[in-house]
Scaffold this motif. Structure first.
Motif, mmCIF file in Angstrom:
data_model
loop_
_atom_site.group_PDB
_atom_site.id
_atom_site.type_symbol
_atom_site.label_atom_id
_atom_site.label_comp_id
_atom_site.label_asym_id
_atom_site.label_seq_id
_atom_site.Cartn_x
_atom_site.Cartn_y
_atom_site.Cartn_z
ATOM 1 N N SER A 1 -30.616 -31.094 -1.384
ATOM 2 C CA SER A 1 -32.043 -31.235 -1.114
ATOM 3 C C SER A 1 -32.272 -32.170 0.068
ATOM 4 O O SER A 1 -33.138 -31.922 0.916
ATOM 5 N N ASN A 2 -31.464 -33.237 0.139
ATOM 6 C CA ASN A 2 -31.597 -34.195 1.241
ATOM 7 C C ASN A 2 -31.195 -33.582 2.578
ATOM 8 O O ASN A 2 -31.635 -34.049 3.636
ATOM 9 N N LEU A 3 -30.362 -32.543 2.552
ATOM 10 C CA LEU A 3 -29.949 -31.900 3.796
ATOM 11 C C LEU A 3 -31.122 -31.225 4.501
ATOM 12 O O LEU A 3 -31.115 -31.091 5.728
ATOM 13 N N MET A 4 -32.137 -30.816 3.725
ATOM 14 C CA MET A 4 -33.263 -30.080 4.288
ATOM 15 C C MET A 4 -34.583 -30.831 4.197
ATOM 16 O O MET A 4 -35.608 -30.322 4.630
ATOM 17 N N HIS A 5 -34.576 -32.016 3.652
ATOM 18 C CA HIS A 5 -35.797 -32.816 3.539
ATOM 19 C C HIS A 5 -35.464 -34.282 3.817
ATOM 20 O O HIS A 5 -34.448 -34.795 3.322
ATOM 21 N N PRO A 6 -36.294 -34.970 4.611
ATOM 22 C CA PRO A 6 -37.478 -34.493 5.328
ATOM 23 C C PRO A 6 -37.119 -33.684 6.575
ATOM 24 O O PRO A 6 -35.956 -33.324 6.755
ATOM 25 N N LEU A 7 -38.110 -33.460 7.427
ATOM 26 C CA LEU A 7 -37.963 -32.574 8.575
ATOM 27 C C LEU A 7 -36.804 -32.948 9.510
ATOM 28 O O LEU A 7 -36.064 -32.050 9.934
ATOM 29 N N PRO A 8 -36.605 -34.230 9.875
ATOM 30 C CA PRO A 8 -35.474 -34.552 10.759
ATOM 31 C C PRO A 8 -34.135 -34.106 10.174
ATOM 32 O O PRO A 8 -33.258 -33.635 10.901
ATOM 33 N N ASN A 9 -33.970 -34.267 8.871
ATOM 34 C CA ASN A 9 -32.736 -33.818 8.222
ATOM 35 C C ASN A 9 -32.565 -32.309 8.364
ATOM 36 O O ASN A 9 -31.473 -31.819 8.634
ATOM 37 N N ALA A 10 -33.662 -31.582 8.167
ATOM 38 C CA ALA A 10 -33.598 -30.117 8.255
ATOM 39 C C ALA A 10 -33.216 -29.672 9.659
ATOM 40 O O ALA A 10 -32.376 -28.775 9.833
ATOM 41 N N VAL A 11 -33.813 -30.302 10.671
ATOM 42 C CA VAL A 11 -33.519 -29.936 12.053
ATOM 43 C C VAL A 11 -32.045 -30.170 12.372
ATOM 44 O O VAL A 11 -31.358 -29.299 12.931
ATOM 45 N N MET A 12 -31.530 -31.340 12.027
ATOM 46 C CA MET A 12 -30.146 -31.655 12.333
ATOM 47 C C MET A 12 -29.180 -30.818 11.498
ATOM 48 O O MET A 12 -28.095 -30.455 11.975
ATOM 49 N N THR A 13 -29.552 -30.482 10.268
ATOM 50 C CA THR A 13 -28.687 -29.638 9.440
ATOM 51 C C THR A 13 -28.572 -28.241 10.024
ATOM 52 O O THR A 13 -27.492 -27.651 10.062
ATOM 53 N N VAL A 14 -29.691 -27.700 10.517
ATOM 54 C CA VAL A 14 -29.662 -26.378 11.153
ATOM 55 C C VAL A 14 -28.798 -26.420 12.414
ATOM 56 O O VAL A 14 -27.993 -25.506 12.659
ATOM 57 N N ILE A 15 -28.952 -27.482 13.214
ATOM 58 C CA ILE A 15 -28.139 -27.627 14.424
ATOM 59 C C ILE A 15 -26.654 -27.698 14.073
ATOM 60 O O ILE A 15 -25.807 -27.066 14.731
ATOM 61 N N MET A 16 -26.329 -28.447 13.034
ATOM 62 C CA MET A 16 -24.933 -28.555 12.615
ATOM 63 C C MET A 16 -24.410 -27.218 12.100
ATOM 64 O O MET A 16 -23.237 -26.879 12.290
ATOM 65 N N GLY A 17 -25.276 -26.444 11.449
ATOM 66 C CA GLY A 17 -24.868 -25.127 10.988
ATOM 67 C C GLY A 17 -24.510 -24.209 12.153
ATOM 68 O O GLY A 17 -23.507 -23.486 12.111
ATOM 69 N N ILE A 18 -25.346 -24.248 13.199
ATOM 70 C CA ILE A 18 -25.075 -23.449 14.398
ATOM 71 C C ILE A 18 -23.785 -23.914 15.063
ATOM 72 O O ILE A 18 -22.964 -23.099 15.516
ATOM 73 N N LEU A 19 -23.585 -25.229 15.112
ATOM 74 C CA LEU A 19 -22.381 -25.778 15.715
ATOM 75 C C LEU A 19 -21.137 -25.366 14.928
ATOM 76 O O LEU A 19 -20.104 -25.022 15.516
ATOM 77 N N ALA A 20 -21.244 -25.411 13.610
ATOM 78 C CA ALA A 20 -20.115 -24.992 12.773
ATOM 79 C C ALA A 20 -19.786 -23.522 12.994
ATOM 80 O O ALA A 20 -18.613 -23.130 13.043
ATOM 81 N N LEU A 21 -20.813 -22.703 13.138
ATOM 82 C CA LEU A 21 -20.604 -21.281 13.417
ATOM 83 C C LEU A 21 -19.894 -21.090 14.755
ATOM 84 O O LEU A 21 -18.993 -20.251 14.878
ATOM 85 N N TYR A 22 -20.292 -21.872 15.748
ATOM 86 C CA TYR A 22 -19.647 -21.799 17.056
ATOM 87 C C TYR A 22 -18.157 -22.095 16.943
ATOM 88 O O TYR A 22 -17.312 -21.372 17.485
ATOM 89 N N TRP A 23 -17.811 -23.180 16.224
ATOM 90 C CA TRP A 23 -16.406 -23.548 16.115
ATOM 91 C C TRP A 23 -15.615 -22.509 15.330
ATOM 92 O O TRP A 23 -14.424 -22.283 15.619
ATOM 93 N N LEU A 24 -16.219 -21.884 14.357
ATOM 94 C CA LEU A 24 -15.536 -20.812 13.627
ATOM 95 C C LEU A 24 -15.199 -19.659 14.567
ATOM 96 O O LEU A 24 -14.092 -19.102 14.527
#
Length: 233
Positions: free
Chosen positions: A6-29
């Motif tokens: 829940s903390n990964l997606m709340h509040p908004l700054p966490n959600a933004v950085m989590t999405v960015i990290m998800g995209i970055l993880a996809l890139y490295w894969l």
């Protein structure tokens, strides 16, 4: 565990950085599954011979207020260039530095939002990422220092200098005599702007195709002439 996700997606700054990290993880894969090497990690980001340079466009390094060579003067590197140097860009592949920075910014955001209640701030809560970015830059410097030694030992020397002699580009300003202007060249699908001067002093107009024929001895200014076409023969 549920609270953690829940903390990964709340509040908004966490959600933004989590999405960015998800995209970055996809890139490295994608990088590792398709077998890309360290030489592919810069994704076309070009740095000049003086490592590191954020852009080959030398507008920030020249003073073109006056005509002739005396109007060209080296200046101190700007804040952005100094930041790249501090982050070891050029000595460590750009994408590794960027990934380290994003990861540390993500961690800093998750920790900070546990102590600072920003939920009620709305979109303004994203402003907390600004001071946290400076904290992440500080830690990225020390996190990438060991990588500098590693890449030095394996012979990594950063991006090679681009040879512009003979390249054809397009004027994005008007020049004549000894006036310095700007021309745009496409290198590996990346548009790069350089300061240029007419080789023979003849006028070169905006949009006209030119070819690099030489480089000045002082400053990153290239000498160009109008590209010859079938009509000129």
């Amino acid at each position: 565990m549920q609270e953690f996700f829940s903390n990964l997606m709340h509040p908004l700054p966490n959600a933004v950085m989590t999405v960015i990290m998800g995209i970055l993880a996809l890139y490295w894969l994608v990088v590792f599954f398709f077998g890309a090497g360290f030489e592919d990690l810069d994704l076309g980001f070009d740095f000049d011979v003086d490592v590191p340079e954020p852009d080959v466009d030398v507008a920030d390094n020249l003073d073109t207020s006056g005509p002739g060579e005396e109007g060209i003067e080296k200046q101190e590197p700007g804040f952005f260039t100094k930041s790249l140097t501090y982050l070891n860009v050029g000595r460590v592949p750009f994408m590794l530095v960027l990934s380290t920075f994003k990861f540390l910014l993500w961690v800093c955001t998750l920790i900070a939002t546990q102590f600072i209640q920003v939920t009620s701030w709305g979109l303004a809560s994203l402003l907390i990422l600004i001071p946290l970015a400076f904290v992440a830059i500080f830690f990225t410097h020390y996190a990438t220092n060991p990588l500098v030694r590693f890449f030095h030992h394996i012979g990594y020397k950063g991006e090679e200098e681009i040879d512009f002699l003979g390249r054809i580009g397009k004027m994005v300003s008007n020049i004549h005599d000894t006036k310095t202007g700007t021309a745009e060249f496409v290198v590996d699908k990346n548009p790069i702007r350089l300061h240029v001067r007419s080789m023979d002093g003849k006028p070169l107009k905006y949009g006209e195709k030119v070819i690099v024929v030489d480089e000045t001895d002082k400053g990153n200014v290239y000498l160009v002439s109008r590209e010859l076409t079938i009509d000129d023969i």
